[in-house]
Design an enzyme around this catalytic site. Sequence first.
Site, PDB file in Angstrom:
ATOM      1  N   ASP A  33      43.550 -50.773 -33.256  1.00  0.00           N
ATOM      2  CA  ASP A  33      42.429 -51.167 -32.410  1.00  0.00           C
ATOM      3  C   ASP A  33      42.857 -52.402 -31.634  1.00  0.00           C
ATOM      4  O   ASP A  33      43.776 -53.125 -32.049  1.00  0.00           O
ATOM      5  CB  ASP A  33      41.183 -51.470 -33.245  1.00  0.00           C
ATOM      6  CG  ASP A  33      39.885 -51.305 -32.456  1.00  0.00           C
ATOM      7  OD1 ASP A  33      39.781 -51.857 -31.334  1.00  0.00           O
ATOM      8  OD2 ASP A  33      38.967 -50.626 -32.949  1.00  0.00           O
ATOM      9  N   GLY A  74      38.795 -46.998 -26.985  1.00  0.00           N
ATOM     10  CA  GLY A  74      38.368 -47.094 -25.600  1.00  0.00           C
ATOM     11  C   GLY A  74      37.044 -47.828 -25.483  1.00  0.00           C
ATOM     12  O   GLY A  74      36.542 -48.415 -26.449  1.00  0.00           O
ATOM     13  N   SER A  76      33.358 -48.081 -25.626  1.00  0.00           N
ATOM     14  CA  SER A  76      32.478 -47.257 -26.460  1.00  0.00           C
ATOM     15  C   SER A  76      31.040 -47.186 -25.960  1.00  0.00           C
ATOM     16  O   SER A  76      30.207 -46.548 -26.608  1.00  0.00           O
ATOM     17  CB  SER A  76      32.482 -47.787 -27.895  1.00  0.00           C
ATOM     18  OG  SER A  76      31.959 -49.104 -27.952  1.00  0.00           O
ATOM     19  N   ASN A 113      27.722 -37.071 -26.967  1.00  0.00           N
ATOM     20  CA  ASN A 113      26.545 -36.397 -26.422  1.00  0.00           C
ATOM     21  C   ASN A 113      26.296 -36.812 -24.975  1.00  0.00           C
ATOM     22  O   ASN A 113      25.703 -36.057 -24.202  1.00  0.00           O
ATOM     23  CB  ASN A 113      25.319 -36.679 -27.295  1.00  0.00           C
ATOM     24  CG  ASN A 113      24.852 -38.119 -27.262  1.00  0.00           C
ATOM     25  OD1 ASN A 113      24.001 -38.511 -26.460  1.00  0.00           O
ATOM     26  ND2 ASN A 113      25.382 -38.953 -28.148  1.00  0.00           N
ATOM     27  N   TYR A 141      30.066 -43.952 -18.643  1.00  0.00           N
ATOM     28  CA  TYR A 141      30.679 -43.692 -19.947  1.00  0.00           C
ATOM     29  C   TYR A 141      30.692 -42.189 -20.238  1.00  0.00           C
ATOM     30  O   TYR A 141      31.716 -41.626 -20.654  1.00  0.00           O
ATOM     31  CB  TYR A 141      29.911 -44.443 -21.026  1.00  0.00           C
ATOM     32  CG  TYR A 141      30.234 -43.999 -22.430  1.00  0.00           C
ATOM     33  CD1 TYR A 141      31.424 -44.384 -23.053  1.00  0.00           C
ATOM     34  CD2 TYR A 141      29.350 -43.180 -23.139  1.00  0.00           C
ATOM     35  CE1 TYR A 141      31.720 -43.964 -24.336  1.00  0.00           C
ATOM     36  CE2 TYR A 141      29.643 -42.757 -24.425  1.00  0.00           C
ATOM     37  CZ  TYR A 141      30.827 -43.152 -25.018  1.00  0.00           C
ATOM     38  OH  TYR A 141      31.127 -42.724 -26.289  1.00  0.00           O
ATOM     39  N   ARG A 179      14.228 -39.654 -30.973  1.00  0.00           N
ATOM     40  CA  ARG A 179      15.363 -38.979 -30.322  1.00  0.00           C
ATOM     41  C   ARG A 179      16.470 -38.692 -31.314  1.00  0.00           C
ATOM     42  O   ARG A 179      17.090 -37.616 -31.293  1.00  0.00           O
ATOM     43  CB  ARG A 179      15.887 -39.844 -29.174  1.00  0.00           C
ATOM     44  CG  ARG A 179      17.161 -39.311 -28.537  1.00  0.00           C
ATOM     45  CD  ARG A 179      17.566 -40.112 -27.307  1.00  0.00           C
ATOM     46  NE  ARG A 179      18.889 -39.727 -26.843  1.00  0.00           N
ATOM     47  CZ  ARG A 179      20.004 -40.432 -27.042  1.00  0.00           C
ATOM     48  NH1 ARG A 179      19.944 -41.596 -27.695  1.00  0.00           N
ATOM     49  NH2 ARG A 179      21.162 -40.005 -26.595  1.00  0.00           N
TER      50      ARG A 179
END
Length: 273
Positions: A33, A74, A76, A113, A141, A179
Amino acid sequence: MSQTVVITGAAGKVGRLLRHRLARPDRRLRLMDIVPPEPVAPGEDAEVFTGSVTDLPALESLVAGADAVIHLGGQSRESNMADVLENNAHGTYCLFEAVRRAGVPRVIFASSNHAAGFLDRVDAPADGFPADAAGRPDTLYGWSKVAGEAMASLYADRYGIDVLCPRIGMCMPEPIDVRSLALWLSQDDAIRMFEALLAVESPGFRHLWGISRNTRRFMSLAEGEALGYIAKDDSEAYADGVIQGKPTPDYEHDLVLRRIGGQWCDVPLGEYY
């Protein structure tokens, strides 16, 4: 036979979960990371590295000899276009190119998603949206995840690398709002999913939804099941607590609940260009 698995973005939320839950006696983890991962604990079969997913030579060294790469690294979350282009679009290219050069046979590319955020549950087939539904990103994103899936497809088709693209919902211990009752990925199911994707034989290029067996989902589980991912948890166990004291969810008119991307479909993009 021992297996070596590289995890980029290993200091993040999902990366830390995988570090602890994917560890087993016949598996060595390489953890990288841009934020230094926690030092290796006594008895832990792992190596830690600090570096960027945009550093191609460092990535090539990192993945050399690995059996699989789980690419979580990357940017996020939503950011400006420069960040998204550099860390996600260019970073994903660097990862796949390093994998190609090193001869690594498999990549699990953590999509999102948000790659399909504008899909609306009123349009969903009876079995839910298929995992390879065309991208409908809700943010820059999300766009970068569609671009990453396309990069994954290119390297799978051109170079024969097995690439799995889970479009991950909301991975957390418990659902936090209405949600998330549709999008929740439990931590136990996350491990089941990644273990299945590491084990399935010769999958080629495939998509799946990274969600649990949620009663309120409107995305298909069939593609994951074909790869050996059998989700077991259901957010409905938490529904009463999530909904208590709130208005009855309006799945017909409330766009936050209708769209996969929820409120992120309404984030203005003008300031990011």
